[in-house]
Write an enzyme that holds these catalytic residues in place. Structure first.
Site, short mmCIF file in Angstrom:
data_model
loop_
_atom_site.label_atom_id
_atom_site.label_comp_id
_atom_site.label_asym_id
_atom_site.label_seq_id
_atom_site.Cartn_x
_atom_site.Cartn_y
_atom_site.Cartn_z
CE1 TYR B 438 0.66 0.32 4.43
CE2 TYR B 438 -1.60 -0.33 4.81
CZ TYR B 438 -0.37 0.00 5.31
OH TYR B 438 -0.16 0.02 6.65
CD GLU B 439 -0.46 5.49 1.42
OE1 GLU B 439 -0.31 6.25 0.46
OE2 GLU B 439 -1.51 5.43 2.09
#
Lengths: 594, 594
Positions: B438-439
């Site tokens: 994620y990110e």
């Protein structure tokens, strides 16, 4: 289809690298021709793809459950196991005298891989049963063999290995379970065993527990351990099932993965004593257990390859479907399937290369085992047994360690979807995590590799393998061309690193055991990558010779070998630095400094 | 105590490697003296150890749940978050104008590490709120700042980032959510967003969604994306909470880990349109989102370090308690605690070395960010901003990738117990798996590192870092002694590998982008180990100078640096081979050949 057996690569490795043709010329294996083997593998593929694989996700969602001592397995498991037994799959490599098919380990091994790829949790039941069969074949009395082997080989009954106790994980010297002779040839067994895979379940009529225990006045430590058969149901004189024995499952574990496979705590003798019979001689239990363990260790190595292959196939399928982002080389103006992105390709190639390398080493080890058992020449048998025994800890340790990385990459290829349980990639990552632990952690494999397999013969087997690798290097050099010389160079530095490490291990094991054993796992991994690289070197020479028959397949083999050389085999010098120069800092801190 | 903040190492890195003393001399940071920082860290430790850490296992066992659009978080989370807000922890690095403490990022970073180590799932709520605050600080209007910042900084409200849509994972060009102007300065937002962390919950009065959407007639692709504030509750003129906005959580995900943190599917505008206001200018949404992303990416990197530290502490505690097997060096006749076994030490040292190296790099990056913001000299600011931006993808990518290995080793140290969920080691392994995804996945970080950070300035920043590393090598050489010269040698080969790779990347990015980008993740990892090794080199010089003050601590630092050199930094040449020679075979297979 959630799993498709990689028959083409299996057959390539079996025939071209492990030499099935010559195995089928050994006495006893005459039936195992490449054609027969192919037919067996095709049948195995059908059964595992269609019957076993679809139960994999179901087992994760609806694990085995325990109630009042009864373990209920995932719906469908029991029926699939009945079909497994009826199909003769438990008996592939066991003797026809007891109902088996008597095929070589080299043919049984791909079957084993398929079963595990289809369903790791399901496959554990046959895996443990295989171990029990091996132990009884070697050490059981004729009566024990007659009584138990046909039922185990037919899949009517299953087997377990009872080693671990709450106070003693891998340390068998600490076993406390006791066995008291009753004067009638039987013993009463008392104690608690933990982590017993398929220690209780509803998939077979009876469960044959093989249990390590101490007789009264047995010596302390591992020299005082005996092996007992303790069946779940006692047998009547006519062989029919009799009374329930005093062994009970008091709970099963709540685990990270392989949730469908019940991991039991077994209580022996809480109601008067569990009736058991001695296997072989008193106080030789550890030796017999090692027979089961060696079989099981090899099979757990196959589990590592199997779950990796399953994760790889799922990642490939996703990467071919998922559309996202334009290609970095500007070759399309629209978003493309992610398999066209270089980093996704790198991840898939890493998975593929690790799997193919480990598969080659494992199948070659299986062939060595076959030669060790059936070759007419004693010297050849002995040499191959030494090779097989050298390779077992590598197959177990390396193939399972890499399964962590491969299943992790499998999640990564899926991006955010990989973290969602419904996708299924996460299950492989959870399932795989047990593999470097059970049947002896990687450190235990590595200590075996150092102690019994490298130091004991003064490095002879290790050096013999290195000499063979050097021959492959020479052949690669003679062939020439970019990929071949690149692999040659990487293989050379890998083999030289391994030689240097072997000399270090031999030279320092006595004087500085802490330094040497701090390098044991890196040594095992170094063996894993160098032996894989060696097999890739051999594979690319074969692939080149046969290229015209199937260019897409053989070109891919050559490219995968090249990839393995640059991306994985290149790590050899780092392992060398870690082992030869890393022992002192690994041991520098006192417990308080952590 | 399940987690104890490693204050000593944090302070060592903050003071000796990242230079807090000089940061506290920058205008605006005068209060951030080492003494004040120490006091802040001690308070943070107390709060996180006592309030937040005990909720970590509870969150895994009793995750957030969804019913009829309402998300209920784990019991205790809401109360802990209230205390978090009241303690001023959301505002550590935010401006005092809006109620924050205005401390440097260098001081906020260890606080951030502690919060995440205490509870990864819990910490995500403040992490996303931080991102929203940063975006509003940079691009919000004065009215938006006045309205939202004090409430976000006090922890009364929380923030989210709404990027991902079902058809568009990391590919923001594919965003379809639309925002229609209402003529009164507001917009109506329609669309579906997925993977929205803390997109719905019961821990705050209001949730401030920052949403990427397209206005009518916006250009296609990433140039047509605007950023909107869409609060869960609309605000009355007096600032009090008004009507419920038309944004609804239609489900939350069933995830491998970080189960306490609700991952929401948000539906905007199904009942007439969600009211939103534009942030900054139209079509500049991506730019503003990157502000949030850079903050969040750095923080996710800290999550990697944090969960690794937690797993390390748990493994050390187990290894100091668990008694098993005699020592290999024969120094005791009885079984000892496993921390005395060389392979267990090797595993713990690997965990420790990876963590300490990554922590050093991250804190040094935080200091660069502080200098980039507050230094009076524009050239110094610019140089430090470039350094910080170079380091962000490395901190994010490397610290999260290593967290997979470290938490996996954490399981392995526990042996069979590690696989049992009750032990807790498996939770870290599951939780960590999202971090490299994620990110922005590791590949996205690595592509950023290659494209924006290396190629764009022609390798200038990469070479500048290498020049500084060479200075550290020289200092190590001047110092002499086994450990120092060993690290010097490994650092030299690492830096030379990095230099060669940078030249390859610069030289081939245009001509052969597929080959270069196949090496992007290896390049990122190479940066991770070389920069960590660099900081270890600096650390051992400091440790040697200060040794007399605390020999146990400083000796351990030197030994850990030495270990890092032999066991980890030694991998540099393998990355070089993978990058420079591995692009062709990585890209060789067509999709059909997989």
């Amino acid at each position: 289809m959630t799993y498709r057996a990689p028959l083409k690569d299996m057959q390539f490795v079996m025939n071209e690298l492990a030499g099935l043709e010559s195995i089928s010329q050994l006495p006893g294996y005459e039936d195992a021709t490449p054609d027969t083997a192919q037919a067996v593998l095709e049948e195995a593929a059908k059964f595992n793809e269609q019957v076993v694989a679809p139960l994999n996700r179901a087992g994760d969602l609806n694990p085995s459950s325990w109630k009042d001592g009864v373990v209920t397995t995932t719906p469908g498991f029991s029926d699939a196991f009945r079909q497994f037994g009826e199909g003769g799959w438990q008996g592939v490599l066991h003797p026809s005298d007891f109902g088996g098919q008597g095929l070589p380990k080299l043919v049984a091994t791909p079957c084993n891989e398929m079963l595990n790829a289809a369903n790791l949790s399901f496959a554990l039941c046959p895996l443990l049963t295989d171990g029990a069969i091996e132990a009884l074949l070697t050490a059981g009395s004729d009566a024990q063999k007659e009584t138990f082997l046909p039922k185990l080989i037919s899949g009517e009954w299953t087997g377990t290995m009872n080693l671990t106790e709450p106070q003693a994980g891998s340390d068998l010297a600490a076993v406390r379970t006791r066995a008291e002779p009753q004067g009638d040839g039987t013993f009463k067994v008392f104690g608690t065993k933990i982590f017993i895979t398929y220690g209780e379940h509803d998939m077979a009529e009876n469960i044959v527990h093989l249990v390590l225990a101490r007789t009264p006045n047995a010596p302390e430590g591992v020299k005082g351990i005996s092996l007992f058969i303790v069946p779940k149901f006692l047998l009547n004189a006519d062989g029919s099932l009799g009374e329930r024995n005093d062994v009970h499952c008091v709970s099963i574990e709540h685990k990270l993965g392989i949730k469908a496979s019940p991991t039991a705590v077994l209580q022996f003798g809480d109601h008067g004593g569990a009736i058991g019979t001695l296997v072989g001689e008193e106080n030789r239990g550890l030796e017999y257990m090692f027979i089961m363990m060696n079989s099981a260790r090899f099979s757990v190595g196959m589990q590592g390859i199997a779950v990796s292959e399953r994760a790889y196939q799922q990642a490939v399928a996703f990467a071919k479907e998922r559309v996202q982002s334009r290609p970095v080389d500007g070759s399309a103006r629209e978003a493309v399937t992610i398999i066209h992105h270089p980093d996704v390709k790198r991840m898939l190639m890493t998975m593929r290369a690790l799997i193919e390398g480990a598969r080659s080493v494992a199948y070659v080890a299986a062939a060595a085992s076959d030669i060790a058992h059936q070759h007419p020449d004693e010297g050849v048998r002995r040499q191959n047994m030494a090779l097989y025994e050298f390779l077992v800890p590598v197959v177990k340790g390396w193939s399972t360690e890499l399964s962590i990385d491969v299943t992790s990459l499998g999640v990564q290829v899926h991006g955010g979807m990989g973290f969602i349980e419904e996708t299924g990639a996460a299950q492989h990552y959870r399932d795989a995590r047990i593999l470097p632990i059970y049947e002896g952690t990687t450190a235990i494999q590595a200590n075996d590799l150092i102690g019994r397999k490298t130091v004991r013969d003064g490095g002879a087997m290790a050096r013999a393998i290195c000499a063979q690798i050097a021959e492959t290097e020479a052949a690669l050099g003679k062939h020439g061309g970019d990929a071949f010389t690149a692999v040659q160079a990487q293989l050379k530095q890998g083999r030289e690193a391994l030689e240097a490490v072997v000399e270090f291990v031999i030279g320092s094991a006595k004087a500085d055991p802490n330094a040497v054993f701090a390098g044991s796992v890196p040594y095992l991994k170094l063996c894993g990558i160098v032996f894989s690289g060696w097999q890739f070197g051999r594979a690319m020479l074969v692939a080149d010779a046969k290229r015209a028959e199937d260019p897409a397949f053989y070109d891919a083999k050559i490219a995968t070998a090249h990839f393995f050389g640059q991306h994985i085999l290149s790590q050899a010098s780092a392992f060398r630095a870690a082992i030869v120069g890393g022992g002192a800092p690994a041991n520098a801190l006192t417990a308080d400094q952590f």
